[in-house]
Design a protein around this motif. Structure first.
Motif, mmCIF file in Angstrom:
data_model
loop_
_atom_site.group_PDB
_atom_site.id
_atom_site.type_symbol
_atom_site.label_atom_id
_atom_site.label_comp_id
_atom_site.label_asym_id
_atom_site.label_seq_id
_atom_site.Cartn_x
_atom_site.Cartn_y
_atom_site.Cartn_z
ATOM 1 N N LYS A 31 50.171 43.495 43.557
ATOM 2 C CA LYS A 31 49.634 43.123 42.253
ATOM 3 C C LYS A 31 48.394 42.256 42.479
ATOM 4 C CE LYS A 31 54.044 43.279 39.972
ATOM 5 N NZ LYS A 31 55.130 42.522 39.361
ATOM 6 N N ARG A 32 47.497 42.266 41.521
ATOM 7 C CA ARG A 32 46.221 41.560 41.658
ATOM 8 C C ARG A 32 46.407 40.084 42.021
ATOM 9 N NH1 ARG A 32 40.914 42.415 38.217
ATOM 10 N NH2 ARG A 32 41.485 44.472 38.896
ATOM 11 N N ASP A 33 47.334 39.389 41.359
ATOM 12 C CA ASP A 33 47.564 37.973 41.656
ATOM 13 C C ASP A 33 48.069 37.776 43.080
ATOM 14 O OD1 ASP A 33 46.737 37.282 39.124
ATOM 15 O OD2 ASP A 33 48.757 37.025 38.319
ATOM 16 N N GLU A 34 48.966 38.651 43.544
ATOM 17 C CA GLU A 34 49.477 38.565 44.914
ATOM 18 C C GLU A 34 48.363 38.837 45.919
ATOM 19 O OE1 GLU A 34 53.983 40.147 45.030
ATOM 20 O OE2 GLU A 34 52.511 41.612 44.313
ATOM 21 N N LEU A 35 47.559 39.828 45.615
ATOM 22 C CA LEU A 35 46.454 40.201 46.498
ATOM 23 C C LEU A 35 45.442 39.064 46.598
ATOM 24 C CD1 LEU A 35 45.175 42.424 48.197
ATOM 25 C CD2 LEU A 35 44.116 43.296 46.108
ATOM 26 N N ARG A 36 45.122 38.481 45.478
ATOM 27 C CA ARG A 36 44.175 37.366 45.455
ATOM 28 C C ARG A 36 44.728 36.168 46.230
ATOM 29 N NH1 ARG A 36 42.435 33.298 42.528
ATOM 30 N NH2 ARG A 36 40.195 33.069 42.374
ATOM 31 N N ALA A 37 46.002 35.837 46.041
ATOM 32 C CA ALA A 37 46.629 34.721 46.760
ATOM 33 C C ALA A 37 46.636 34.986 48.267
ATOM 34 C CB ALA A 37 48.049 34.488 46.251
ATOM 35 N N LEU A 38 46.939 36.215 48.672
ATOM 36 C CA LEU A 38 46.919 36.575 50.088
ATOM 37 C C LEU A 38 45.515 36.399 50.649
ATOM 38 C CD1 LEU A 38 48.665 39.422 51.875
ATOM 39 C CD2 LEU A 38 46.192 39.343 52.009
ATOM 40 N N GLY A 39 44.518 36.865 49.916
ATOM 41 C CA GLY A 39 43.127 36.746 50.358
ATOM 42 C C GLY A 39 42.687 35.296 50.480
ATOM 43 N N ILE A 40 43.010 34.476 49.501
ATOM 44 C CA ILE A 40 42.625 33.066 49.531
ATOM 45 C C ILE A 40 43.252 32.370 50.733
ATOM 46 C CG2 ILE A 40 42.968 30.843 48.356
ATOM 47 C CD1 ILE A 40 42.481 32.389 45.697
ATOM 48 N N THR A 41 44.530 32.638 50.987
ATOM 49 C CA THR A 41 45.215 32.019 52.124
ATOM 50 C C THR A 41 44.546 32.406 53.441
ATOM 51 O OG1 THR A 41 47.305 31.980 50.928
ATOM 52 C CG2 THR A 41 47.426 31.846 53.327
ATOM 53 N N GLY A 71 37.981 27.626 55.561
ATOM 54 C CA GLY A 71 38.292 26.491 54.689
ATOM 55 C C GLY A 71 38.012 26.818 53.227
ATOM 56 N N ASP A 72 37.640 25.796 52.473
ATOM 57 C CA ASP A 72 37.438 25.953 51.024
ATOM 58 C C ASP A 72 35.976 26.122 50.627
ATOM 59 O OD1 ASP A 72 40.128 25.780 50.158
ATOM 60 O OD2 ASP A 72 40.089 23.611 50.438
ATOM 61 N N ALA A 73 35.145 26.584 51.533
ATOM 62 C CA ALA A 73 33.706 26.663 51.278
ATOM 63 C C ALA A 73 33.326 27.726 50.249
ATOM 64 C CB ALA A 73 32.956 26.941 52.581
ATOM 65 N N PHE A 74 34.223 28.625 49.897
ATOM 66 C CA PHE A 74 33.850 29.702 48.979
ATOM 67 C C PHE A 74 33.981 29.279 47.521
ATOM 68 C CE2 PHE A 74 38.310 30.161 49.843
ATOM 69 C CZ PHE A 74 38.877 30.587 48.661
ATOM 70 N N GLU A 75 33.172 29.923 46.686
ATOM 71 C CA GLU A 75 33.167 29.631 45.255
ATOM 72 C C GLU A 75 34.225 30.451 44.523
ATOM 73 O OE1 GLU A 75 30.191 30.485 41.479
ATOM 74 O OE2 GLU A 75 29.376 30.433 43.482
ATOM 75 N N ARG A 76 34.320 31.733 44.867
ATOM 76 C CA ARG A 76 35.197 32.636 44.121
ATOM 77 C C ARG A 76 35.632 33.793 45.017
ATOM 78 N NH1 ARG A 76 31.839 34.772 40.114
ATOM 79 N NH2 ARG A 76 31.832 36.819 41.019
ATOM 80 N N LEU A 77 36.834 34.298 44.751
ATOM 81 C CA LEU A 77 37.310 35.503 45.418
ATOM 82 C C LEU A 77 37.740 36.495 44.351
ATOM 83 C CD1 LEU A 77 38.312 37.198 47.862
ATOM 84 C CD2 LEU A 77 40.524 36.091 47.530
ATOM 85 N N ASP A 78 37.161 37.676 44.390
ATOM 86 C CA ASP A 78 37.610 38.776 43.544
ATOM 87 C C ASP A 78 38.340 39.753 44.451
ATOM 88 O OD1 ASP A 78 36.352 37.852 41.152
ATOM 89 O OD2 ASP A 78 34.441 38.546 41.964
ATOM 90 N N ALA A 79 39.504 40.210 44.010
ATOM 91 C CA ALA A 79 40.295 41.134 44.821
ATOM 92 C C ALA A 79 40.848 42.229 43.917
ATOM 93 C CB ALA A 79 41.437 40.389 45.506
ATOM 94 N N GLU A 80 40.751 43.458 44.401
ATOM 95 C CA GLU A 80 41.300 44.575 43.634
ATOM 96 C C GLU A 80 41.734 45.686 44.571
ATOM 97 O OE1 GLU A 80 37.614 47.217 42.183
ATOM 98 O OE2 GLU A 80 37.687 45.232 41.270
ATOM 99 N N ALA A 81 42.647 46.471 44.083
ATOM 100 C CA ALA A 81 43.139 47.622 44.829
ATOM 101 C C ALA A 81 42.408 48.863 44.331
ATOM 102 C CB ALA A 81 44.639 47.780 44.613
ATOM 103 N N GLY A 82 42.148 49.788 45.250
ATOM 104 C CA GLY A 82 41.478 51.026 44.869
ATOM 105 C C GLY A 82 41.234 51.872 46.100
ATOM 106 N N PRO A 83 40.755 53.070 45.898
ATOM 107 C CA PRO A 83 40.559 53.974 47.026
ATOM 108 C C PRO A 83 39.376 53.568 47.906
ATOM 109 C CG PRO A 83 39.729 54.964 45.018
ATOM 110 C CD PRO A 83 40.386 53.674 44.626
ATOM 111 N N ASP A 84 39.455 53.986 49.173
ATOM 112 C CA ASP A 84 38.308 53.822 50.065
ATOM 113 C C ASP A 84 37.429 55.054 49.930
ATOM 114 O OD1 ASP A 84 39.506 55.880 51.525
ATOM 115 O OD2 ASP A 84 39.968 54.638 53.265
ATOM 116 N N PHE A 85 36.455 55.210 50.815
ATOM 117 C CA PHE A 85 35.514 56.324 50.709
ATOM 118 C C PHE A 85 36.154 57.685 50.977
ATOM 119 C CE2 PHE A 85 35.410 54.644 54.961
ATOM 120 C CZ PHE A 85 35.421 55.767 55.777
#
Length: 100
Positions: free
Chosen positions: A5-15, A22-36
């Protein structure tokens, strides 16, 4: 295999990102979808405030991706993560880096 789920994916990415830079980033966008090839994948876009943070993250992009892969492997999730590093000033930063 089902996507996280998007929230789980985002939490995994942030961790994973925090372990590398560290905490140097401003924002993380995460989504599931197909590759090329149409296979399931995860897409992460990390946004930075400063040129120094953007440069550091760009240099560590492989380590960030590996950290995310490790966390996905621990969940037995085989989707590949694509990681994009950007900033509001990405084009300005890239031009100044190229000029060096």
């Amino acid at each position: 295999m089902a996507y996280l789920k998007r929230d789980e994916l985002r939490a995994l990415g942030i961790t994973a990102i925090r372990r590398v830079i560290g905490d140097a980033f401003e924002r993380l966008d995460a989504e599931a979808g197909p590759d090329f090839e149409g296979k399931g994948a995860y897409h992460f876009t990390i946004t930075f405030h400063t040129e120094a943070d953007w440069r550091r993250a760009s240099a560590l992009q492989a380590e960030i991706t590996t950290a995310i892969i490790d966390d996905l492997d621990a969940r037995e999730d085989e989707h590949f993560p694509f990681v994009r590093i950007k900033s509001d000033g990405t084009w300005t930063f890239a031009r100044s880096a190229a000029a060096e």
